[in-house]
Design an enzyme around this catalytic site. Sequence first.
Site, short mmCIF file in Angstrom:
data_model
loop_
_atom_site.label_atom_id
_atom_site.label_comp_id
_atom_site.label_asym_id
_atom_site.label_seq_id
_atom_site.Cartn_x
_atom_site.Cartn_y
_atom_site.Cartn_z
N ASP A 116 0.23 -7.92 1.72
CA ASP A 116 0.41 -6.46 1.86
C ASP A 116 2.27 -6.20 1.66
O ASP A 116 2.57 -5.20 2.21
CB ASP A 116 -0.05 -5.61 3.01
CG ASP A 116 0.09 -4.12 2.74
OD1 ASP A 116 0.03 -3.71 1.59
OD2 ASP A 116 0.32 -3.23 3.89
N HIS A 135 0.81 -1.14 0.03
CA HIS A 135 0.00 0.12 0.26
C HIS A 135 0.81 1.45 0.18
O HIS A 135 0.28 2.41 -0.32
CB HIS A 135 -0.98 -0.07 1.08
CG HIS A 135 -0.26 0.23 2.67
ND1 HIS A 135 0.01 -0.57 3.41
CD2 HIS A 135 0.03 1.50 3.16
CE1 HIS A 135 0.48 -0.13 4.39
NE2 HIS A 135 0.56 1.04 4.46
N SER A 166 5.04 2.12 7.93
CA SER A 166 4.51 1.25 7.08
C SER A 166 5.72 0.78 6.09
O SER A 166 6.39 1.32 5.60
CB SER A 166 3.18 1.44 6.05
OG SER A 166 2.09 1.52 6.85
#
Length: 391
Positions: free
Chosen positions: A160, A130, A234
């Site tokens: 992911d 993402h 992230s």
Amino acid sequence: MNQAARTFAFVARFVVLGLALAFVIGLLWPGSGALLRQRLAGHAESPAAAGASASEGPVSYADAVAKAAPSVVNIYANKLVTEQPRQLYSDPVLQRIFSVPTGPVRTRRQQNLGSGVIVSDDGYVLTNNHVIANADDIQLLLYDGRVASAKVVGSDDETDLAVLKVDAGNLPAIKMTDADTRPRVGDVVLAIGNPFGIGQTVTMGIVSAIGRQLNLSSLESLIQTDAAINFGNSGGALVNAHGELVGINTSLIGQAVGAEGIGFAIPVQSAKDVLEQIIKSGHVVRGWIGADYGPVPVAAESGLPSAARGVVVNDVSPGGPAALAGVEQRDVLLKIGNEDILDASDLRRHEASLKPGTAVTLSGLRNGQAFSLSIVPVQRPPTSPVQTQNP
């Protein structure tokens, strides 16, 4: 008596008196000798020994950070967004009826922040999908201040994860833990990343849980931690107290729902598997048997002993491998190949690891009677990405 003899007699009297006193103290307080030795040993500890114990964790994690931080990069993923201004009305009905363009199309650059981890000295970088999804340009800020462009080698929506490749020299690859040193609940962990774009930051916490699933139908088996993970973290590194990679930070449950200190990371073993497959073929291949299953509801209804594990088949996809092999609804599956099936999550992981086109044996119970059949898995069809809150 000469002077030497008098001195010897004086010393001897005090030695005898000291031994007698020690004997009496030993009789009255038996543990006094061990306590005295312990205190003397504590005072005699060398500064070098004290520094060594400090570097192991309770006092400082500077050594672990120094070991891992150079392998963590800041990611700036840029994409061009096209917008067209429209007339705005306060009334939603008017917005739907009279919403018309009011000016020329405009293009602006949108930047997404994130982090990544250098996992090989030849330039492969792991991050979250993402972070770089739909990006037109990806720039990495390395620990030594260099800026380098990166290209996407491949990505995997289900975990992911994405793999980037950067062409630069002198890249410090992080050391990854192996299967024998998986994190345990209570282990100290450090999250390293680029929160809110302010620069590389380290936060500390513990492993709060392992094997977490945010979506019961997914392949997730996440590490939960209370180390602070914010927007921009992230794709960053979750490392142990020795500076070794144990996970890739990926999501959190935010304060919007009243949560605090609930973050998640993808275990390094899962990340390794995705990395190797993407480097080899550009994508991840997973097996699929074409059945939906869940926990065995009641042991008495299934004909199983009370301590039995396994899954019950809720649905069979028409024309899928399970249907072709003869699997039926309400079958209880107990083994796949030579492996026992613990629960639905365990079977999903086994299923995903199957090689498409290679037959495997399914064993279980049907109406209380044992059965065994051969099934040929196929490649798992695409699934929709799991919606989570990503930092």
